[in-house]
Structures are given as C-alpha cells and as structure tokens.
Scaffold this active site. Structure first.
Site, PDB file in Angstrom:
ATOM      1  N   GLU A 196     -26.565  16.518   5.531  1.00 34.88           N
ATOM      2  CA  GLU A 196     -26.550  15.762   4.271  1.00 34.88           C
ATOM      3  C   GLU A 196     -27.727  14.790   4.182  1.00 34.88           C
ATOM      4  O   GLU A 196     -28.279  14.583   3.114  1.00 34.88           O
ATOM      5  CB  GLU A 196     -25.226  15.008   4.107  1.00 34.88           C
ATOM      6  CG  GLU A 196     -24.056  15.910   3.711  1.00 34.88           C
ATOM      7  CD  GLU A 196     -24.283  16.654   2.393  1.00 34.88           C
ATOM      8  OE1 GLU A 196     -24.987  16.144   1.516  1.00 34.88           O
ATOM      9  OE2 GLU A 196     -23.754  17.780   2.276  1.00 34.88           O
ATOM     10  N   TYR A 241     -22.982   9.160  -2.577  1.00 37.63           N
ATOM     11  CA  TYR A 241     -22.908  10.628  -2.600  1.00 37.63           C
ATOM     12  C   TYR A 241     -22.759  11.182  -1.180  1.00 37.63           C
ATOM     13  O   TYR A 241     -21.886  12.000  -0.898  1.00 37.63           O
ATOM     14  CB  TYR A 241     -24.155  11.224  -3.269  1.00 37.63           C
ATOM     15  CG  TYR A 241     -24.257  12.712  -3.066  1.00 37.63           C
ATOM     16  CD1 TYR A 241     -23.529  13.587  -3.867  1.00 37.63           C
ATOM     17  CD2 TYR A 241     -25.034  13.257  -2.041  1.00 37.63           C
ATOM     18  CE1 TYR A 241     -23.572  14.968  -3.664  1.00 37.63           C
ATOM     19  CE2 TYR A 241     -25.091  14.624  -1.825  1.00 37.63           C
ATOM     20  CZ  TYR A 241     -24.363  15.473  -2.646  1.00 37.63           C
ATOM     21  OH  TYR A 241     -24.405  16.822  -2.423  1.00 37.63           O
ATOM     22  N   ASP A 287     -24.067  14.033  -7.233  1.00 39.30           N
ATOM     23  CA  ASP A 287     -25.512  13.789  -7.272  1.00 39.30           C
ATOM     24  C   ASP A 287     -26.041  14.341  -8.590  1.00 39.30           C
ATOM     25  O   ASP A 287     -25.256  14.724  -9.481  1.00 39.30           O
ATOM     26  CB  ASP A 287     -26.203  14.434  -6.063  1.00 39.30           C
ATOM     27  CG  ASP A 287     -26.119  15.946  -6.092  1.00 39.30           C
ATOM     28  OD1 ASP A 287     -25.388  16.503  -6.949  1.00 39.30           O
ATOM     29  OD2 ASP A 287     -26.789  16.597  -5.265  1.00 39.30           O
TER      30      ASP A 287
END
Ligand code: SF4
Length: 359
Positions: free
Chosen positions: A34, A117, A135
């Site tokens: 991520e 996020y 996002d």
C-alpha cells in the site's frame, strides 16, 4: 447500494487481479504494497515489491537495515519520503509494538506515512476491519455510480463520497470489497474512457444511464505546475573521481546523493553563471565550467525541471572542505549511492563507455 456491492464482489471473485501481496495477505506485505502504491501504478510497483520483500522479508529485517540500503531498494520508485517513513515505522514497531502492525485504522493512521486511505486499506485487507478505503480511483467510481455533481477533490465532495463508500461497504468482506473497487478503477472504470460494456455494475450506474460517464468525475480547476531551470555540476578531480553530496534528510529526495547545483535565479546571466554561484554558495569553492553534459527533464509532484548538467573542474588552488555528506567517488562507485532519477541518469551517462568527454 447492496446490489452494487453484491455485483462487484461477484465480479471480483471471478476477475480479481493476481497480485503477490494478495496470495497470502500478511499485514507486513499489505503495508509495504500500500505504501508503494501511493501515487504509483501497480505495473511499476510489482518488480520493486518483489525485490523489497526478498531483501527485507519482515518488519524486523526492515528495522535492522541501514537507511541507505532501504533507499537503494526504493531507487527509481520516486517519492522517497515513503521509503524513509516505512523504515522509521519498522523501527518504531519493533521498539514499541512488539514488531507488529496495529490492527485498527485509527491506530494505523498514527504511523508515519499512513493516511486515511492507506490505514483503511491495511485495516480491511490485513485485519478484516469494516473500513472503506477511498482514493481518487474509488471516488471516481462512486461519483459515476451516483452521477455525483460536486468536485471529488473538494472538502465537501470528499466527505460525501467517504460517507457513501462507508454505507456501501460489505461488512462481511470489507478487504475484498475495497480491492474489488481498486480493480474496477484500474481495469474498467478508467479516467478518460470507462469500459462500460464490460462493467459488472453497468445496470446500476446513473452516469452510464444518463450518458455522462465521460464527463465525470468533476474536479476543482487545476493549478498551473511551475517549471524551473536548474544547473548541476559534475566536478571532476585530476585522478578521475567525481564529487557527489548527500541531500538533507528532511525534504524532497532527502538522504539521496546528487551532483551539486541549483535553480537559475533572475540575476544569473546564464546557466554557467548560475552553476558557479550555486557551487560557491553550497561548497564555498570556485569551479571552471567546461562542457555541457546534457539537459534532463523531470516532473515532480508540484513542479517540473529542466536540469542542465556541466562537466566542471575546481579552479586553481580550490579545495572542497570534506564532511560526512560529501564524497569524491570513482565512476563505478556511483552505483552504490542511492540517487533520484535525474542524478542516476547523469551517473549512468558518466559510466557509459562512450562518455569520452571525461578525461
Ligand atoms: Fe464506471 Fe461505466 Fe461501470 Fe459506470 S458503467 S461504474 S462509468 S465502468
């Protein structure tokens, strides 16, 4: 939205992208992926992810590494602040959290480099928490599904879409739901031309029904990105070495090595005057600017540069005062020092055998 959620999950079960961090979603792997995926496409991330996980297979291994090793593994991926924060966080987790990532979005958000996020993505995918990750890609999907008329990057637009996404989120499979939306945004609900005929939620999409999918999402007016002219010096020593300096740790490209130089000021007559002034300010020495060594263009998040590189020598009698963040290195040693894209390109050009300008 429950029909939409069911349709998206059914599509995900058949069509999910096979990605290495999905096969066995451990918290560490999800976290690294991520962070790498922030502002970066999956295709670009894949080779970096594989080699990073092989080199640092656990939070402890990452914490034990040197910062320069981590920056080197990250070199070319850009936004180097992410690598430094990942490394700092690994050390923090080992020191204060028994080497483990916390499991709630609220705790994750407190870690360096983890925004709302990323926290929601990690909490849902690695720990099954019901957190909607929104996002730009997921906001685009929801804005089209609901024919949302506000700019998706405005404060109120962001808030409204977060509420919408949280309401729509599957509480049984939050991680899969978030990842299904990520896949839909990356493969079908594309920014310029969505591929609606293949979309699993076409029947529920208001933008498609109204034929306005190409006009959405709405965004705030774009600000103009400034362009700067920058100079850089490849200072050569009589024994064939070149000079590099390490950038301050905090800030753009922090901790990376570079050829010294700086921005053209209105008072500079030309690029060589700019370079001589910059080198005097930075290193307190005079240089002879000998030959141009290419113009390198690069876009950062908030500005673009055209960097004019020059081969230089120290003027007679000059000497650079050496310290930890300054080095004279052989050309082949340049590969051992992490650098940003432009400096690496200059370094590679210097290492190319046809670079016969070096004497
Ligand atoms: Fe996006 Fe088209 Fe699907 Fe609507 S129908 S969600 S616009 S791909």
């Amino acid at each position: 939205m429950s029909t939409v959620t069911d349709l998206i999950l059914a599509w995900y079960d058949k069509s999910a992208r096979i990605l290495p961090w999905r096969t066995n979603p451990q918290a560490y792997q999800v976290w690294v992926s991520e962070i790498m995926l922030q502002q970066t496409r999956v295709d670009t991330v894949l080779p970096y992810y594989q080699s990073f996980i092989t080199r640092f297979p656990s939070i402890t291994a990452l914490a034990q590494a040197d910062e320069s090793e981590v920056l080197q593994a990250w070199e070319g991926l850009g936004y180097y602040q992410r690598a430094r924060k990942l490394h700092q966080t690994a050390r923090l987790l080992v020191a204060d959290f028994d080497g483990k990532l916390p499991s709630t979005a609220e705790q994750l958000r407190k870690l360096p480099g983890v925004g709302p996020y990323t926290a929601a993505a990690i909490a849902s995918i690695a720990f099954g928490r019901a957190e909607a990750a929104v996002d730009g890609n997921i906001a685009r999907i929801y804005s089209r599904l609901t024919a949302f008329d506000e700019p998706i990057d405005s404060t109120s637009g962001k808030k409204a879409l977060q509420v919408l996404a949280s309401k729509a989120l599957s509480h049984e499979r939050p991680g899969d739901h978030n990842q299904a939306l990520m896949d839909l945004g990356a493969t079908l609900c594309l920014p310029p031309k969505p591929l609606c005929p293949s979309c699993p939620v076409q029947t529920e999409c208001l933008a498609y029904a109204q034929g306005i999918q190409g006009d959405l999402p709405r965004s705030l007016p774009k600000t103009v990105i400034p362009h700067y002219l920058v100079s850089a010096a490849v200072i050569q020593s009589p024994d064939g070495k070149v000079f590099i300096a390490q950038r301050p740790r905090n800030g753009l490209l922090g901790g990376l090595w570079e050829f010294p130089g700086g921005k053209l000021e209105p008072t500079d007559a030309d690029m060589s005057t700019c370079l001589r002034r910059e080198i005097m300010e930075e290193l307190n020495v005079r240089v002879e600017v000998e030959l141009p060594f290419g113009i390198y263009k690069h876009a950062y998040t908030h500005y673009r540069i055209s960097l004019h590189a020059f081969l230089c020598r120290l003027s007679a009698g000059e000497q650079i005062a050496m310290q930890d963040d300054r080095l004279w290195v052989n050309l082949e040693e340049l590969s051992f020092y992490p650098m940003g894209k432009v400096d690496r390109l200059i370094a590679k050009n210097l290492q190319t055998p046809s670079s016969d300008k070096l004497r």
